[in-house]
Design a protein around this motif. Structure first.
Motif, PDB file in Angstrom:
ATOM      1  N   MET A 175      32.726  35.776  43.949  1.00  0.00           N
ATOM      2  CA  MET A 175      34.134  36.002  43.541  1.00  0.00           C
ATOM      3  C   MET A 175      34.140  36.289  42.043  1.00  0.00           C
ATOM      4  O   MET A 175      33.928  35.402  41.235  1.00  0.00           O
ATOM      5  CB  MET A 175      34.962  34.754  43.872  1.00  0.00           C
ATOM      6  CG  MET A 175      36.420  34.960  43.545  1.00  0.00           C
ATOM      7  SD  MET A 175      37.548  33.716  44.146  1.00  0.00           S
ATOM      8  CE  MET A 175      37.665  33.818  45.853  1.00  0.00           C
ATOM      9  N   PRO A 176      34.405  37.546  41.636  1.00  0.00           N
ATOM     10  CA  PRO A 176      34.313  37.882  40.206  1.00  0.00           C
ATOM     11  C   PRO A 176      35.285  37.033  39.379  1.00  0.00           C
ATOM     12  O   PRO A 176      36.504  37.071  39.575  1.00  0.00           O
ATOM     13  CB  PRO A 176      34.723  39.347  40.164  1.00  0.00           C
ATOM     14  CG  PRO A 176      34.604  39.867  41.539  1.00  0.00           C
ATOM     15  CD  PRO A 176      34.765  38.680  42.447  1.00  0.00           C
ATOM     16  N   VAL A 177      34.711  36.297  38.462  1.00  0.00           N
ATOM     17  CA  VAL A 177      35.551  35.370  37.671  1.00  0.00           C
ATOM     18  C   VAL A 177      36.338  36.126  36.601  1.00  0.00           C
ATOM     19  O   VAL A 177      37.396  35.682  36.164  1.00  0.00           O
ATOM     20  CB  VAL A 177      34.659  34.263  37.055  1.00  0.00           C
ATOM     21  CG1 VAL A 177      33.833  34.820  35.905  1.00  0.00           C
ATOM     22  CG2 VAL A 177      35.509  33.095  36.593  1.00  0.00           C
ATOM     23  N   GLU A 178      35.851  37.307  36.252  1.00  0.00           N
ATOM     24  CA  GLU A 178      36.556  38.030  35.162  1.00  0.00           C
ATOM     25  C   GLU A 178      37.973  38.415  35.572  1.00  0.00           C
ATOM     26  O   GLU A 178      38.879  38.500  34.756  1.00  0.00           O
ATOM     27  CB  GLU A 178      35.771  39.258  34.700  1.00  0.00           C
ATOM     28  CG  GLU A 178      35.558  40.337  35.742  1.00  0.00           C
ATOM     29  CD  GLU A 178      34.256  40.146  36.493  1.00  0.00           C
ATOM     30  OE1 GLU A 178      33.674  39.045  36.381  1.00  0.00           O
ATOM     31  OE2 GLU A 178      33.837  41.088  37.199  1.00  0.00           O
ATOM     32  N   GLU A 179      38.179  38.588  36.909  1.00  0.00           N
ATOM     33  CA  GLU A 179      39.559  38.910  37.357  1.00  0.00           C
ATOM     34  C   GLU A 179      40.494  37.767  37.012  1.00  0.00           C
ATOM     35  O   GLU A 179      41.643  37.966  36.625  1.00  0.00           O
ATOM     36  CB  GLU A 179      39.573  39.072  38.883  1.00  0.00           C
ATOM     37  CG  GLU A 179      38.473  39.929  39.452  1.00  0.00           C
ATOM     38  CD  GLU A 179      38.906  41.375  39.529  1.00  0.00           C
ATOM     39  OE1 GLU A 179      38.102  42.212  39.918  1.00  0.00           O
ATOM     40  OE2 GLU A 179      40.052  41.651  39.160  1.00  0.00           O
ATOM     41  N   PHE A 180      39.984  36.535  37.152  1.00  0.00           N
ATOM     42  CA  PHE A 180      40.863  35.373  36.883  1.00  0.00           C
ATOM     43  C   PHE A 180      41.148  35.257  35.389  1.00  0.00           C
ATOM     44  O   PHE A 180      42.274  35.032  34.956  1.00  0.00           O
ATOM     45  CB  PHE A 180      40.202  34.099  37.417  1.00  0.00           C
ATOM     46  CG  PHE A 180      40.216  33.998  38.912  1.00  0.00           C
ATOM     47  CD1 PHE A 180      39.144  34.459  39.667  1.00  0.00           C
ATOM     48  CD2 PHE A 180      41.318  33.472  39.583  1.00  0.00           C
ATOM     49  CE1 PHE A 180      39.155  34.387  41.052  1.00  0.00           C
ATOM     50  CE2 PHE A 180      41.336  33.394  40.976  1.00  0.00           C
ATOM     51  CZ  PHE A 180      40.250  33.854  41.713  1.00  0.00           C
ATOM     52  N   VAL A 181      40.121  35.456  34.576  1.00  0.00           N
ATOM     53  CA  VAL A 181      40.314  35.347  33.115  1.00  0.00           C
ATOM     54  C   VAL A 181      41.274  36.427  32.625  1.00  0.00           C
ATOM     55  O   VAL A 181      42.230  36.165  31.877  1.00  0.00           O
ATOM     56  CB  VAL A 181      38.947  35.468  32.388  1.00  0.00           C
ATOM     57  CG1 VAL A 181      39.164  35.523  30.875  1.00  0.00           C
ATOM     58  CG2 VAL A 181      38.029  34.329  32.772  1.00  0.00           C
TER      59      VAL A 181
END
Ligand SMILES: CN(C)C(=N)NCCC[C@H](N)C(=O)O
Length: 284
Positions: A1-7
């Motif tokens: 789950m790409p964390v950069e989307e959340f940041v």
């Protein structure tokens, strides 16, 4: 789950929120209090009684919660779309996903973020509706002294379920409107062909307006349900709130705040998508 989307979702949401909070405060007051003759009257009375700070009431908590809410929104959307159409954010320009997948992924994200948003949104609306001038000697203190005191007071006076007052209306408001939000953004981005900054701003702004126009009727019901637990319980439920509001104030009541929602939605969501896209490029 790409964390950069959340940041990226977190930081972009905070930027949009600060820009739009004063209009949001005026909107909430028009939707839940029958003491104002209109937008200008509400702005003047708020400024005269509470100074410019009155427009920023209830913002401190959403600034923290928008980190959670917006990152859940954009993260869930992007990862749902990845599951539905096996297209990551990077290759979506080359092969635009199916519009049905975009709407479903946006609706899933809207449903999930609504539950994260519910307690924070309730506290925001309760604080925004406190029209007393800032506390000073001789002035009656507000019922809630701040977001944490508000949360503790609601827990004490209304129980844990009190923090989720209006949650169903929020879920019904956000599930379809967020599907439309992302569908409008992706569709306009694809139609405007270029993936430059102007496209992000225009597509994001119109995604905000269209989704908020659709969301406004349930936005009114949500705000009234959230205020219902404060004094006497006026509504027996969501449907009763809709029927009695229409019966007492006419069907036009469901479009209270539409002008403000629309005026606020363009810049807030233009900034949100613009910063989201640029942050993603920077982070990935
Ligand atoms: C119609 N609705 C509920 C939405 N479009 N929600 C997503 C955008 C939320 C954004 N922070 C804003 O406050 O406009």
């Amino acid at each position: 789950m790409p964390v950069e989307e959340f940041v990226a979702g977190w930081i972009s949401g905070a930027a949009g929120l600060i820009l739009g909070h004063p209009l949001d405060t005026v909107k909430v007051r028009l939707q839940t209090q029958n003491v104002y003759r209109g937008i200008v009257d509400c702005v003047i009375k708020t400024y005269q009684r509470e100074s410019v700070l009155g427009f920023f009431k209830g913002m401190s908590f959403p600034i923290c919660s928008v980190a959670v809410v917006n990152s859940v929104l954009f993260g869930t959307y992007s990862n749902s779309l990845l599951l539905l159409s096996s297209t990551s954010h990077q290759d979506r320009k080359a092969q635009p996903p199916n519009y049905g997948h975009i709407f479903v992924a946006g609706s899933i994200a809207g449903f999930v973020q609504a539950y994260c948003l519910a307690p924070f949104d309730l506290i925001k609306v309760r604080l925004q509706n406190q029209t007393e001038p800032r506390a000073r000697p001789g002035v009656a203190p507000s019922h809630y002294r701040g977001p944490l005191h508000c949360a503790r007071t609601i827990l004490r006076e209304e129980g844990p379920r009190g923090l989720f007052r209006g949650a169903w209306a929020l879920v019904l408001r956000d599930t379809p409107s967020l599907g439309l939000y992302f569908l409008t953004y992706e569709g306009l981005s694809w139609w405007l062909t270029s993936d430059g900054s102007a496209t992000m701003l225009v597509a994001g702004g119109f995604a905000g307006i269209i989704s908020w126009v659709v969301a406004t009727p349930l936005d009114v019901v949500k705000a009234r349900m959230q205020m219902d637990g404060l004094k006497q319980q006026e509504y027996r439920g969501l449907l009763d709130c809709m029927v009695s509001s229409a019966r007492q104030e006419g069907p036009g009541v469901f479009f209270r705040g539409l002008t403000l929602n629309s005026a606020r939605a363009f810049p807030v969501n233009a900034v949100t998508f613009f910063s989201y896209e640029h942050l993603l490029r920077f982070l990935s």
